[in-house]
Enzyme design. Sequence first.
Site, short mmCIF file in Angstrom:
data_model
loop_
_atom_site.label_atom_id
_atom_site.label_comp_id
_atom_site.label_asym_id
_atom_site.label_seq_id
_atom_site.Cartn_x
_atom_site.Cartn_y
_atom_site.Cartn_z
N LYS A 186 0.86 -1.19 0.00
CA LYS A 186 0.00 0.00 0.00
C LYS A 186 0.90 1.24 0.00
CE LYS A 186 -3.94 1.84 2.68
NZ LYS A 186 -4.86 1.59 3.80
N SER A 191 -9.71 1.70 2.77
CA SER A 191 -8.84 2.52 1.95
C SER A 191 -7.78 1.73 1.18
CB SER A 191 -8.13 3.57 2.83
OG SER A 191 -7.23 2.95 3.72
N SER A 208 -9.84 -0.73 6.79
CA SER A 208 -9.27 -0.54 5.45
C SER A 208 -8.69 -1.80 4.83
CB SER A 208 -8.19 0.53 5.50
OG SER A 208 -8.78 1.79 5.71
#
Lengths: 85, 444
Positions: free
Chosen positions: B42, B117, B141
């Site tokens: 990420k 997210s 997330s």
Amino acid sequence: MKSVARNARLKLTEAEIREFAKDLEDVLSYFSILDKAPDTGKHDFNSVPVSNVLREDEVSREINAEMLRDSMDTYQDMVRGPKLT
Amino acid sequence: MTCLISTEKLTALNDKYRPFAEIAQDLKEMNEYPPKFHFSAKDNICATGFQARAGSKILEGYRPPFDATVVRKMREANGILIGKTNMDEFGFGTFCTNSAFGIPLNPYDLERTCGGSSGGAAAITALLDKHVALAESTGGSISCPASFCGVIGFTPTYGRVSRYGLIDYANSLDKIGLVTRSVADLKRFLPVISGPDRRDPTSCVQPELRLDGPKVKSVAIPEEALQNLDPAVLRAFETALDKLSEMGIEAHRVSMPSLGFALAAYYVLATSEASTNLARYKGMLFGVRGGKIDQSFNDYFSEVRSANFGKEAKRRVLLGTYTRMVGFRDRYYLKALAVRQLIIKEYQGLMEKDDLIITPTMPFIAPRFTEIAKMKPLEIYQADFLTVPPNLTGMPHISLPCGYEDKMPIGMQLVAPHWEERRLLDVAERWCDDFKIRFPEVSG
């Protein structure tokens, strides 16, 4: 809202102030549910127990200082920044 | 040996689905001995060779000169980092629509969100065979995008995985975890990324990670979590409970009144912490620089922040600043800390009787972007009501695919006591022996 924005170091337009004021009003109204929650009196910052982890200082250079210098706005090996007043 | 991964292939995938914020330009190492595996990180996880922008324009151009501990460990285990995955700015979002670098699309339906997210992490895991993604969860997330993209999302206990090299959202909540296509990959990579790290003191008190243990016999279902669900989600969840029962896992309905306070407590804590963490972005240390240097201190900082933070980042900084202001701190921040302890206690009480807590992961299947555009910020926050509670408590949890509505995946979420990741692995392994996870048909 203007005072909060100043504290948050944000310059907002009048349109943003109106929009965020409405959003925050909705969210803060929802947050009032916390008034009904029992207070446990426990205010731990972490969700699991955490202990201090201390060790002797060790001299080392793990990150290249020149790389750091080059990634910042520098002048004669000094970092440039805005005036403090 | 022929490498099936190439920059060209990833670029073609990215052109269609946009999971990446940045793609590796040289992947020839994939063909070298010893055999390699591919992984992504990420974009809030630092790695040499890539920018780390965390979905924010304010970090444009920031190239960390070090690897986050998790990246270092994956590379030492012969992993090749193929790219940084797209995300909501600093993790602020449920639908991955708040990135400055494009919106990743759901691999099953390009008109729908892949969740947030860690949206890019879940999308690329669904799209790419044998892929594993390093993701991060503050309030859901990992679970949310895993549910929307039909893959496995694993969030370990707070402190199980070092966060050194993670761009903080909220320190008391942030956890690095995994998105995988199989339980075998989960069992392979969880031990790789776990363990104490002197650079992150919260990781230094953990007991040993154990992968095997007693079989899970029962799960508890909080009634409060079954309200306001899409009927398709409820149907899939109840079918899953029947299957668990056939596997010998009993389900008990319970009441968990503290869940009603979880969302508010979470958003108070998360935005309070975020508003202080984001104080470091001021046009001097990382990413973009500010404008005229002859301005005053506050004008210089305010200008660069206002020009480069996205709308949701501004909204959360304002909210967090407000709830920490004099006169409001006790009402919001301290009360939220107390509520967190209340919820932990209630979870622990329930898990003295049942091994795990189970709920659907998200209240609906991945919504369309046209539907998201009509939602108010509070409605979007409320979509997190199932993923926030375990994240608030720091308890490990997993999202597993449990059904499909038409082609769209539906997920269920299981929560275990602190440090008891093995209970989740046990159920995941038994579940996936029986339930066939589907993957989308991919065209580059």
